[in-house]
Enzyme design. Structure first.
Site, PDB file in Angstrom:
ATOM      1  N   HIS A  66       3.592  -1.931   3.961  1.00  0.00           N
ATOM      2  CA  HIS A  66       3.526  -0.517   3.728  1.00  0.00           C
ATOM      3  C   HIS A  66       4.857  -0.600   2.891  1.00  0.00           C
ATOM      4  O   HIS A  66       5.618  -0.408   3.582  1.00  0.00           O
ATOM      5  CB  HIS A  66       2.854  -0.407   4.784  1.00  0.00           C
ATOM      6  CG  HIS A  66       1.926  -0.441   5.104  1.00  0.00           C
ATOM      7  ND1 HIS A  66       1.444  -1.219   5.881  1.00  0.00           N
ATOM      8  CD2 HIS A  66       0.833   0.942   4.728  1.00  0.00           C
ATOM      9  CE1 HIS A  66      -0.860  -1.377   5.944  1.00  0.00           C
ATOM     10  NE2 HIS A  66      -0.887  -0.306   5.294  1.00  0.00           N
TER      11      HIS A  66
ATOM     12  N   ASP B 172       0.826  -1.191  -0.296  1.00  0.00           N
ATOM     13  CA  ASP B 172       0.036  -0.146  -0.062  1.00  0.00           C
ATOM     14  C   ASP B 172       1.045   1.323   0.334  1.00  0.00           C
ATOM     15  O   ASP B 172       2.287   1.204   0.719  1.00  0.00           O
ATOM     16  CB  ASP B 172      -0.612  -0.496   1.119  1.00  0.00           C
ATOM     17  CG  ASP B 172      -2.611  -1.008   0.941  1.00  0.00           C
ATOM     18  OD1 ASP B 172      -2.751  -0.572   2.146  1.00  0.00           O
ATOM     19  OD2 ASP B 172      -2.323  -1.368  -0.287  1.00  0.00           O
TER      20      ASP B 172
END
Length: 343
Positions: free
Chosen positions: A311, A163
């Protein structure tokens, strides 16, 4: 004379009595139905019947829509790119793709699909086996062609996803590792990320990774209308098309929160919603715990068919990623692109 009048009166009374009896025996005269006033029906009120329940959501189905299945045909999951040209005018050198304008089916949700927000939970896998919660998640998502866990693959496949909401210098290091290890990945980006870090997004595309749609403004989808959901996805996609000559049919819900209505809306636009079955608290840049912690945590949770969420802002992920990939391959795992998912 008086006797004649009396007899006539008696006969008249008798005749009236006979007519009264005959009328009572024949029943009342049927009346003409009244003309309805404006907006009023003259038909009898129907009996109230509760609508059938959708077996997936337990929500009522509109009787006009109940024969329309929630399930759609399998989606085309191939990314689309423009033609490579030096003077294309895009960050990738690919010619711009045509803009899209999504048609929102059932914008008012007349079918009664649940709009209740569900915070996503995946369950921590152990001993190379997916958690029961992840297995049940995939059963829920199958009718919407969404992915949380690949339960159909026969091999030990893994899907690596990241992400990207903002950039702090670690994404390029992650891309360096992926290039060295020849491992495919998907990066889910927001519109601000594309505008702030276009060169990095272009590199993702040029090196063969998927750039997925993470919405334009990162709203919580169950809290917005179906039309707004479509607009969020369309805006991000059209920017990719115009500025990068690229489009990919993969979407990740902001914050992971979804609803049945949101899942169906995303599917109706031709996208695969991508969740995950492996993740950890790597997003807090102020509380990174080191390379070894990242390695131990991720590898201990791997299992066949896992969709891994990491992430790109995590320094721990950037440092440990190469060793995670090497370890997984030593255990017989293969890294696969989302376009290879057969669900």
């Amino acid at each position: 004379m008086r006797d004649l009048q009396k007899r006539s009166l008696c006969l008249l009374l008798a005749l009236m009595l006979c007519l009264s009896v005959l009328a009572a025996c024949s029943g009342p005269e049927e009346a003409n139905p009244p003309e309805p006033s404006e907006g009023q029906s003259i038909l009898p009120e129907p009996s109230v019947t509760l609508p059938e329940a959708d077996p997936l959501t337990q929500a009522p189905i509109s009787t006009t829509e109940k024969d329309t299945p929630v399930q759609a045909a399998p989606l085309n999951r191939e990314s689309v790119t423009g033609e490579a040209k030096p003077d294309a005018g895009t960050y990738t050198g690919l010619t711009p793709l045509p803009q899209v304008s999504f048609r929102v089916t059932d914008p008012e949700n007349t079918r009664g699909l649940s709009e209740k927000g569900v915070g996503y939970g995946f369950g921590v896998a152990k001993n190379g086996e997916p958690h029961e919660i992840s297995i049940n998640n995939q059963k829920l998502f199958d009718p919407y062609h969404a992915l949380a866990l690949d339960t159909k693959a026969k091999n030990k496949v893994l899907y690596l996803t990241f992400d990207c909401g903002y950039e702090n210098g670690y994404t390029e290091k992650i891309l360096d590792v992926l290039k060295e290890k020849q491992a495919p990945a998907a990066f889910f980006v927001t519109l601000p990320y594309l505008k702030d870090s276009p060169e990095i997004a272009a590199r993702m595309i040029q090196e063969g990774h998927i750039v997925g749609n993470h919405s334009a403004t990162h709203p919580v989808f169950p809290q917005i209308s179906r039309s707004r959901m479509a607009q969020e996805i369309q805006e991000c996609d059209n920017y990719l098309r115009a500025q990068f000559g690229y489009s990919a049919p993969f979407f990740r819900f902001p914050t992971g929160e979804y609803s049945d209505s949101a899942l169906e809306l995303v599917q109706s636009l031709g996208y695969t919603s991508v969740f995950w079955s492996v993740a950890y608290g790597d997003y807090d840049t102020n509380h990174q715990k080191g390379k070894q912690y990242a390695f131990d945590t991720v590898t201990s949770r791997l299992h066949p068919g896992a969709v891994i969420l990491l992430h790109a802002v995590s320094s721990d992920n950037a440092a440990a990623l190469g060793e995670i990939i090497d370890w997984a391959r030593e255990q017989g795992y293969t890294f696969q692109a989302l376009t290879q998912y057969q669900g």
